[in-house]
Design a protein around this motif. Structure first.
Motif, PDB file in Angstrom:
ATOM      1  N   MET A   1       0.827  -1.195   0.000  1.00  0.00           N
ATOM      2  CA  MET A   1       0.000   0.000   0.000  1.00  0.00           C
ATOM      3  C   MET A   1       0.868   1.255   0.000  1.00  0.00           C
ATOM      4  N   LYS A   2       1.987   1.211   0.731  1.00  0.00           N
ATOM      5  CA  LYS A   2       2.854   2.368   0.791  1.00  0.00           C
ATOM      6  C   LYS A   2       3.509   2.634  -0.565  1.00  0.00           C
ATOM      7  N   SER A   3       3.833   1.594  -1.326  1.00  0.00           N
ATOM      8  CA  SER A   3       4.461   1.794  -2.627  1.00  0.00           C
ATOM      9  C   SER A   3       3.476   2.396  -3.631  1.00  0.00           C
ATOM     10  N   ILE A   4       2.206   2.060  -3.557  1.00  0.00           N
ATOM     11  CA  ILE A   4       1.198   2.671  -4.432  1.00  0.00           C
ATOM     12  C   ILE A   4       1.103   4.163  -4.116  1.00  0.00           C
ATOM     13  N   ARG A   5       1.102   4.499  -2.831  1.00  0.00           N
ATOM     14  CA  ARG A   5       1.050   5.905  -2.415  1.00  0.00           C
ATOM     15  C   ARG A   5       2.254   6.667  -2.974  1.00  0.00           C
ATOM     16  N   SER A   6       3.444   6.128  -2.792  1.00  0.00           N
ATOM     17  CA  SER A   6       4.654   6.787  -3.282  1.00  0.00           C
ATOM     18  C   SER A   6       4.613   6.943  -4.796  1.00  0.00           C
ATOM     19  N   TYR A   7       4.208   5.882  -5.495  1.00  0.00           N
ATOM     20  CA  TYR A   7       4.141   5.940  -6.951  1.00  0.00           C
ATOM     21  C   TYR A   7       3.159   7.025  -7.409  1.00  0.00           C
ATOM     22  N   LEU A   8       1.971   7.047  -6.818  1.00  0.00           N
ATOM     23  CA  LEU A   8       0.967   8.035  -7.211  1.00  0.00           C
ATOM     24  C   LEU A   8       1.427   9.459  -6.922  1.00  0.00           C
ATOM     25  N   ILE A   9       2.014   9.670  -5.769  1.00  0.00           N
ATOM     26  CA  ILE A   9       2.481  11.012  -5.411  1.00  0.00           C
ATOM     27  C   ILE A   9       3.569  11.461  -6.381  1.00  0.00           C
ATOM     28  N   VAL A  10       4.553  10.617  -6.659  1.00  0.00           N
ATOM     29  CA  VAL A  10       5.646  10.978  -7.553  1.00  0.00           C
ATOM     30  C   VAL A  10       5.127  11.182  -8.975  1.00  0.00           C
ATOM     31  N   ALA A  11       4.265  10.292  -9.461  1.00  0.00           N
ATOM     32  CA  ALA A  11       3.759  10.387 -10.836  1.00  0.00           C
ATOM     33  C   ALA A  11       2.910  11.650 -11.035  1.00  0.00           C
ATOM     34  N   VAL A  12       1.969  11.887 -10.129  1.00  0.00           N
ATOM     35  CA  VAL A  12       1.088  13.049 -10.268  1.00  0.00           C
ATOM     36  C   VAL A  12       1.879  14.343 -10.089  1.00  0.00           C
ATOM     37  N   LEU A  13       2.749  14.392  -9.102  1.00  0.00           N
ATOM     38  CA  LEU A  13       3.544  15.592  -8.867  1.00  0.00           C
ATOM     39  C   LEU A  13       4.509  15.855 -10.036  1.00  0.00           C
ATOM     40  N   SER A  14       5.086  14.817 -10.600  1.00  0.00           N
ATOM     41  CA  SER A  14       5.968  14.978 -11.761  1.00  0.00           C
ATOM     42  C   SER A  14       5.209  15.537 -12.960  1.00  0.00           C
ATOM     43  N   ALA A  15       4.024  15.002 -13.210  1.00  0.00           N
ATOM     44  CA  ALA A  15       3.218  15.494 -14.338  1.00  0.00           C
ATOM     45  C   ALA A  15       2.832  16.958 -14.135  1.00  0.00           C
ATOM     46  N   ILE A  16       2.411  17.299 -12.939  1.00  0.00           N
ATOM     47  CA  ILE A  16       2.023  18.686 -12.659  1.00  0.00           C
ATOM     48  C   ILE A  16       3.239  19.613 -12.760  1.00  0.00           C
TER      49      ILE A  16
ATOM     50  N   VAL B   1       5.236  29.124  -9.804  1.00  0.00           N
ATOM     51  CA  VAL B   1       6.348  28.514  -9.070  1.00  0.00           C
ATOM     52  C   VAL B   1       6.002  28.337  -7.593  1.00  0.00           C
ATOM     53  N   ILE B   2       5.354  29.320  -7.019  1.00  0.00           N
ATOM     54  CA  ILE B   2       4.970  29.230  -5.605  1.00  0.00           C
ATOM     55  C   ILE B   2       3.878  28.178  -5.408  1.00  0.00           C
ATOM     56  N   GLY B   3       3.024  28.009  -6.392  1.00  0.00           N
ATOM     57  CA  GLY B   3       1.926  27.054  -6.284  1.00  0.00           C
ATOM     58  C   GLY B   3       2.352  25.602  -6.311  1.00  0.00           C
ATOM     59  N   LEU B   4       3.528  25.285  -6.859  1.00  0.00           N
ATOM     60  CA  LEU B   4       3.956  23.887  -6.955  1.00  0.00           C
ATOM     61  C   LEU B   4       4.101  23.192  -5.594  1.00  0.00           C
ATOM     62  N   PRO B   5       4.787  23.768  -4.621  1.00  0.00           N
ATOM     63  CA  PRO B   5       4.879  23.083  -3.323  1.00  0.00           C
ATOM     64  C   PRO B   5       3.508  22.922  -2.646  1.00  0.00           C
ATOM     65  N   VAL B   6       2.648  23.912  -2.799  1.00  0.00           N
ATOM     66  CA  VAL B   6       1.304  23.817  -2.217  1.00  0.00           C
ATOM     67  C   VAL B   6       0.529  22.690  -2.879  1.00  0.00           C
ATOM     68  N   THR B   7       0.646  22.587  -4.209  1.00  0.00           N
ATOM     69  CA  THR B   7      -0.013  21.504  -4.943  1.00  0.00           C
ATOM     70  C   THR B   7       0.528  20.150  -4.498  1.00  0.00           C
ATOM     71  N   GLY B   8       1.851  20.053  -4.351  1.00  0.00           N
ATOM     72  CA  GLY B   8       2.462  18.800  -3.897  1.00  0.00           C
ATOM     73  C   GLY B   8       1.968  18.385  -2.526  1.00  0.00           C
ATOM     74  N   LEU B   9       1.846  19.328  -1.619  1.00  0.00           N
ATOM     75  CA  LEU B   9       1.345  19.030  -0.275  1.00  0.00           C
ATOM     76  C   LEU B   9      -0.104  18.549  -0.329  1.00  0.00           C
ATOM     77  N   LEU B  10      -0.929  19.216  -1.123  1.00  0.00           N
ATOM     78  CA  LEU B  10      -2.324  18.798  -1.261  1.00  0.00           C
ATOM     79  C   LEU B  10      -2.434  17.404  -1.874  1.00  0.00           C
ATOM     80  N   ILE B  11      -1.621  17.111  -2.878  1.00  0.00           N
ATOM     81  CA  ILE B  11      -1.641  15.774  -3.489  1.00  0.00           C
ATOM     82  C   ILE B  11      -1.237  14.730  -2.459  1.00  0.00           C
ATOM     83  N   TRP B  12      -0.205  15.010  -1.688  1.00  0.00           N
ATOM     84  CA  TRP B  12       0.252  14.064  -0.672  1.00  0.00           C
ATOM     85  C   TRP B  12      -0.854  13.810   0.361  1.00  0.00           C
TER      86      TRP B  12
END
Length: 170
Positions: A1-16, A152-163
């Protein structure tokens, strides 16, 4: 379950991040183009103003010089290629570019300049107006940075929300 979470967070954040970077790059380029056009129009307006003032004030002596100043704008007024009527203190007494209508980029006085040569009518003087390129780019960069900063400022906020969202849902 933890690997799915990591994969989704990295994939979605990378695309964004990739899409945001491409959007910011496009915004930077189009904003720089618009700023350059605006600054060039300002040179056209300045040349027109200088020509109008010169025609109204014909008391200027041949090859006279404006008072000394450290301006980022320089200008020359020519009757013809061999007859300099007036020039600013930060402009040389010789032609900085050929007297041919249009925009130029040239060096003089230790700086790079964006130069406009304007000539309204056959009996009007040639007006050469120059603006230091470093000042132009500094102003343009400030305008562009303000417009791209939100992305640029919105990226970390988006990453936190995705996580948070992915972590909560999994």
């Amino acid at each position: 379950m933890k690997s799915i979470r990591s994969y989704l967070i990295v994939a979605v954040l990378s695309a964004i991040t990739l899409i945001s970077f491409l959007a910011a790059l496009h915004g930077y380029r189009s904003s720089m183009f618009a700023a350059e056009a605006m600054f060039d129009q300002q040179l056209v307006d300045t040349a027109s103003l200088i020509a109008t003032i010169h025609l109204e004030n014909t008391r200027l002596e041949k090859s006279s010089t404006a008072p000394e100043n450290d301006s980022h704008i320089a200008f020359q007024i020519w009757r013809n290629e061999n007859n300099l009527l007036y020039h600013s203190a930060n402009s040389p007494a010789q032609a900085v570019v050929p007297l041919k209508k249009g925009f130029y980029d040239e060096n003089f006085n230790g700086y790079r300049w964006r130069i406009l040569v304007a000539h309204e009518t056959s009996n009007a003087p040639w007006v050469v107006v120059a603006e230091r390129a470093d000042v132009r780019y500094l102003l343009a960069d400030n305008i562009v940075i303000e417009s791209v900063a939100a992305t640029v400022i919105g990226l970390p906020v988006t990453g936190l929300l995705i996580w948070i969202i992915i972590g909560h849902e999994l």
